[in-house]
Write an enzyme that holds these catalytic residues in place. Structure first.
Site, PDB file in Angstrom:
ATOM      1  N   CYS A   1     -18.581 -12.785 -13.942  1.00  0.00           N
ATOM      2  CA  CYS A   1     -17.430 -11.897 -13.821  1.00  0.00           C
ATOM      3  C   CYS A   1     -17.880 -10.509 -13.395  1.00  0.00           C
ATOM      4  CB  CYS A   1     -16.701 -11.780 -15.153  1.00  0.00           C
ATOM      5  SG  CYS A   1     -16.100 -13.349 -15.750  1.00  0.00           S
TER       6      CYS A   1
ATOM      7  N   LYS B   1     -47.028 -16.561 -14.965  1.00  0.00           N
ATOM      8  CA  LYS B   1     -46.463 -15.219 -14.797  1.00  0.00           C
ATOM      9  C   LYS B   1     -47.585 -14.172 -14.788  1.00  0.00           C
ATOM     10  CE  LYS B   1     -42.179 -15.681 -14.194  1.00  0.00           C
ATOM     11  NZ  LYS B   1     -42.582 -16.830 -13.420  1.00  0.00           N
TER      12      LYS B   1
ATOM     13  N   HIS C   1     -61.043 -30.878 -26.213  1.00  0.00           N
ATOM     14  CA  HIS C   1     -61.494 -31.836 -25.209  1.00  0.00           C
ATOM     15  C   HIS C   1     -62.114 -31.162 -23.987  1.00  0.00           C
ATOM     16  CE1 HIS C   1     -59.723 -35.027 -27.555  1.00  0.00           C
ATOM     17  NE2 HIS C   1     -58.665 -34.246 -27.718  1.00  0.00           N
TER      18      HIS C   1
ATOM     19  N   TRP D   1     -15.209 -15.499 -13.174  1.00  0.00           N
ATOM     20  CA  TRP D   1     -15.891 -16.793 -13.074  1.00  0.00           C
ATOM     21  C   TRP D   1     -15.453 -17.547 -14.315  1.00  0.00           C
ATOM     22  CZ3 TRP D   1     -21.127 -17.282 -10.415  1.00  0.00           C
ATOM     23  CH2 TRP D   1     -21.476 -18.637 -10.291  1.00  0.00           C
TER      24      TRP D   1
ATOM     25  N   GLU E   1     -46.100 -21.463 -18.317  1.00  0.00           N
ATOM     26  CA  GLU E   1     -45.290 -20.449 -17.626  1.00  0.00           C
ATOM     27  C   GLU E   1     -45.843 -19.040 -17.905  1.00  0.00           C
ATOM     28  OE1 GLU E   1     -43.265 -20.142 -15.357  1.00  0.00           O
ATOM     29  OE2 GLU E   1     -42.003 -18.393 -15.704  1.00  0.00           O
TER      30      GLU E   1
ATOM     31  N   GLU F   1     -49.685 -14.460 -11.429  1.00  0.00           N
ATOM     32  CA  GLU F   1     -49.046 -14.094 -10.166  1.00  0.00           C
ATOM     33  C   GLU F   1     -48.677 -12.610 -10.117  1.00  0.00           C
ATOM     34  OE1 GLU F   1     -45.321 -16.051  -9.334  1.00  0.00           O
ATOM     35  OE2 GLU F   1     -44.712 -15.966 -11.419  1.00  0.00           O
TER      36      GLU F   1
ATOM     37  N   LYS G   1     -40.137 -15.243  -2.014  1.00  0.00           N
ATOM     38  CA  LYS G   1     -39.094 -15.663  -2.963  1.00  0.00           C
ATOM     39  C   LYS G   1     -38.647 -17.090  -2.691  1.00  0.00           C
ATOM     40  CE  LYS G   1     -36.243 -14.957  -6.307  1.00  0.00           C
ATOM     41  NZ  LYS G   1     -36.914 -15.192  -7.595  1.00  0.00           N
TER      42      LYS G   1
ATOM     43  N   ARG H   1     -21.781 -11.891  -7.181  1.00  0.00           N
ATOM     44  CA  ARG H   1     -21.989 -12.459  -8.513  1.00  0.00           C
ATOM     45  C   ARG H   1     -21.349 -13.829  -8.652  1.00  0.00           C
ATOM     46  NH1 ARG H   1     -22.936  -7.894 -12.169  1.00  0.00           N
ATOM     47  NH2 ARG H   1     -22.002  -8.985 -13.910  1.00  0.00           N
TER      48      ARG H   1
ATOM     49  N   ASN I   1     -15.711  -9.144 -19.328  1.00  0.00           N
ATOM     50  CA  ASN I   1     -16.812 -10.024 -18.936  1.00  0.00           C
ATOM     51  C   ASN I   1     -17.538 -10.406 -20.224  1.00  0.00           C
ATOM     52  OD1 ASN I   1     -19.063 -11.216 -17.825  1.00  0.00           O
ATOM     53  ND2 ASN I   1     -20.005  -9.290 -17.168  1.00  0.00           N
ATOM     54  N   GLY I   2     -17.748 -11.699 -20.446  1.00  0.00           N
ATOM     55  CA  GLY I   2     -18.430 -12.129 -21.676  1.00  0.00           C
ATOM     56  C   GLY I   2     -17.589 -13.155 -22.409  1.00  0.00           C
TER      57      GLY I   2
HETATM   58  C1  F6R Z   1     -42.905 -18.104 -10.055  1.00  0.00           C
HETATM   59  C2  F6R Z   1     -41.902 -18.491  -9.070  1.00  0.00           C
HETATM   60  C3  F6R Z   1     -42.177 -19.644  -8.209  1.00  0.00           C
HETATM   61  C4  F6R Z   1     -40.907 -20.457  -7.948  1.00  0.00           C
HETATM   62  C5  F6R Z   1     -41.207 -21.585  -6.979  1.00  0.00           C
HETATM   63  C6  F6R Z   1     -39.996 -22.455  -6.754  1.00  0.00           C
HETATM   64  O1  F6R Z   1     -42.511 -17.002 -10.791  1.00  0.00           O
HETATM   65  O2  F6R Z   1     -40.862 -17.867  -8.961  1.00  0.00           O
HETATM   66  O3  F6R Z   1     -43.169 -20.443  -8.767  1.00  0.00           O
HETATM   67  O4  F6R Z   1     -40.460 -20.966  -9.163  1.00  0.00           O
HETATM   68  O5  F6R Z   1     -41.603 -21.047  -5.743  1.00  0.00           O
HETATM   69  O6  F6R Z   1     -38.945 -21.749  -6.189  1.00  0.00           O
HETATM   70  P1  F6R Z   1     -37.472 -22.304  -6.280  1.00  0.00           P
HETATM   71  O7  F6R Z   1     -37.096 -22.318  -7.699  1.00  0.00           O
HETATM   72  O8  F6R Z   1     -36.641 -21.351  -5.459  1.00  0.00           O
HETATM   73  O9  F6R Z   1     -37.493 -23.670  -5.692  1.00  0.00           O
END
Ligand code: F6R
Length: 610
Positions: free
Chosen positions: A2, A482, A501, A74, A478, A485, A605, A27, A99-100
């Site tokens: 929203c 994070k 192991h 939404w 994860e 990267e 991205k 959004r 919104n919420g």
């Molecule tokens: C890590 C990251 C990437 C994505 C990967 C898949 O922080 O963002 O590892 O998760 O490139 O991207 P999507 O989810 O767009 O398929």
């Protein structure tokens, strides 16, 4: 999600509001509306579908007035129909955009109805309008009325309210959902984000959680959650902040981490009916399935690993979680895979797209769990589950991962119910538990201060291990992803039980080990793994729920000086709640190292090549 917009002191408020709604379109929404106030009272125009429908309505029936509010909705509580679109008006004298989710709306609706209130929509938001009408009748100003309403509601919200009795004021408030004020000469605006206000204001105040207040044409009287006068910083923004702005945060990633309570709220809302019951927008028969495959890359793959724990334990349905780029080239056995689900923020990762296509060609039903509705994966898969994370600009996935987790848990609950593993009562309990997630994530955000000194320490190391067991094992993976990267520090994630192991050979004096712990059935074994690492010289960084920390310290007193605690939660929610500190740790370490957090080197991205 929203979107909210409001204006006071504009010659043609409706036009300005419509332009603001256009800027909120990204959004996502399924209906929209605008209400304005002039000398003759309130008038409202609402339409389902695209904003062009609302624009046509406004063309044939224009709105006058200098004060107004607008909304893109939404749908969560209440279907997509004009009566449920905002602004919602009570007694022709209070108009609300919200919104919420007001969690105690059913009880409030019953009480208000018993007192004679007449409801015209199915939304939870309408209770706000009636509560305001009641509070205004009790006397006092709009600020007092707002404080009285806030004392009665529970849940997450950002709202703006117009009241007939206060024609030159707007009441506003936020809790877990974002809201910003735009200042201009002789006019005042409010919007869900800086983007909505970009056309009309270059001076923005971002409200903090719990803030509320009253806007007039030339002043913003703000109060904090305790009712004390609040002075909030005015942030200068460029007149045209582009598609999405950082809203005062240093990086998009920081902003996106902070958006996660709201993202969880909307991700849940999208799969709940008016009673808070979960449903899927799919006609998929899990009862008849032998197995499913979760396909993804990077963080999306890791979300799938978490999802497997849920699907197997709650639905007794085998899940093959596959790195998409490996899956299609290794001739996987498909006879037991009835459904392949591509998990992807962008919906464009070529590896995942191709893996999904392959699974479809081999006879599996295909589904896409994506954040971009218009993406290729969403168009090509037979079924689509949309995550409601909004635009994610930071290259490192944070809020879209959170939204993926929420939907994967919903999927497991629904599948478990269909397969008879979860009975009605348990399903209801899980629905209630899920509803607490946005609040838990909001509370987890308080870990930021504890993380700062740990990030200072990590920024100086060359290598780091992350450990977890059970559903926290993929969260450890994860965390390591994070960190590496964003900060370019070498990091690996391991299942606690695997250490003996082989990887335990890596431990030497001073090696940082980030250990994830929650008070679940893995606790005793995970604690042993932590103690083993410490005994060999590791510097333990404990990220854990409050009660797990207390228990760990009772059993192993000097376990660590570096610890980050998050609120206790059902172990099913621990992957989400513990993901916030691991994202923060990576973010803060990277900013201390001065790396390009939003666009780490070599990364894109959306990865559209193999
Ligand atoms: C890590 C990251 C990437 C994505 C990967 C898949 O922080 O963002 O590892 O998760 O490139 O991207 P999507 O989810 O767009 O398929």
């Amino acid at each position: 999600m929203c979107g909210i917009i409001g204006a006071i002191g504009c010659a043609h408020a409706a036009e300005i509001l419509l332009a603001g709604l256009k800027r909120l379109e990204y959004r996502g929404y399924d209906s929209a509306g605008i209400a304005t106030a002039d000398a003759s009272g309130f008038a409202v125009r609402r339409a389902v579908g695209k904003l062009s429908n609302l624009a046509s309505t406004l063309e044939s029936e224009p709105l006058s007035g200098e004060t107004g509010i607008g909304h893109t909705r939404w749908a969560t509580h209440g279907g997509v129909k004009v009566e449920n679109a905002h602004p919602i008006i009570a007694d022709a004298r209070v108009a609300v955009v919200h919104n919420g989710i007001i969690e105690n709306h059913r009880q409030l609706r019953r009480e208000l109805t018993a007192k004679g209130a007449v409801f015209t929509s199915d939304t939870d938001s309408e209770v706000l309008a009636h509560l305001f009408a009641e509070a205004i009748d009790a006397g006092g100003g709009l600020a007092e009325a707002t404080a009285s309403v806030l004392a009665q509601i529970e849940g997450a919200y950002a709202f703006a309210v117009m009241a007939q009795d206060f024609p030159h004021e707007l009441a506003i408030a936020r809790q877990a959902s974002p809201l910003a004020i735009g200042l201009a000469d002789g006019a005042m605006f409010v919007g869900s984000d800086a983007l909505a206000l970009g056309d009309v204001s270059e001076r923005i105040i971002f409200l903090k959680d719990g803030d509320y207040g009253v806007l007039t044409q030339d002043a913003a009287a703000l109060y904090d959650a305790e009712g004390r006068k609040a002075n909030r910083e005015i942030v200068a923004i460029s007149a045209s902040p582009g598609l999405v702005s950082k809203e005062g945060y240093h990086h998009f990633m920081e902003k996106e981490i902070h958006e996660q309570p709201d993202v969880a709220l909307h991700s849940l809302g999208a799969f709940q009916d008016a009673e808070g019951r979960l449903h899927l927008p799919w006609d998929v028969d899990f009862a008849a399935m032998k197995g499913v495959a979760y396909l993804g890359a990077g963080t999306s793959y890791l979300a799938g690993l978490v999802g497997r724990y849920w699907m197997e334990s709650l639905a007794d349905l085998p899940v093959a979680v596959e790195i998409a780029s490996e899956f299609r080239y290794r001739q996987p056995a498909m006879s037991q895979i009835n459904l392949a689900l591509g998990i992807s923020q962008s919906g464009e990762s070529l590896d995942t797209l191709m893996a999904l296509k392959y699974a479809g060609e081999k006879g599996a039903d295909t589904g896409a769990l994506v954040n971009v509705a218009s993406s290729t994966m969403a168009r090509e898969a037979k079924h689509v589950l949309l995550t409601r994370a909004g635009v994610e600009v930071g290259v490192a996935s944070t809020k879209s991962y959170m939204a993926q987790l929420v939907v994967l848990l919903i999927l497991a609950v629904v599948a478990g119910h269909q397969r008879g593993v979860i009975n009605d009562k348990l399903r209801r309990e899980m629905e209630v538990m899920l509803a607490s997630l946005p609040r838990l994530l909001g509370a987890s955000m308080a870990c930021i201060d504890a993380i700062k000194p740990i990030a200072t320490y990590l920024a100086r190391v060359n290598s780091c291990l992350y450990l977890g067991r059970g559903v926290l094992y993929p969260v450890a993976l994860e965390g390591a992803l994070k960190l590496k990267e964003l900060s370019y520090i070498h990091a690996e994630g391991y299942a606690g039980g695997e250490m003996k192991h082989g990887p335990i050979a890596l431990i030497e004096e001073g090696l940082p080990v980030v250990a994830l712990l929650s008070d679940d059935n893995h606790f005793p074994k995970m604690l042993s793994n932590i103690v083993e690492a410490k005994a060999r010289g590791a510097e333990i960084i404990l990220i854990a729920t409050e009660s797990a920390i207390t228990k760990a310290e009772n059993e192993a007193e000097t376990i660590t000086k570096m610890k980050v605690s998050v609120p206790d939660c059902n172990p099913l929610l621990a992957p989400m709640v513990l993901s916030l500190p691991i994202q923060q740790l990576a973010y803060q370490t990277a900013t201390q190292k001065g790396t390009d957090v939003d666009q780490p080197r070599n990364l894109a991205k959306s990865v559209t090549v193999e």
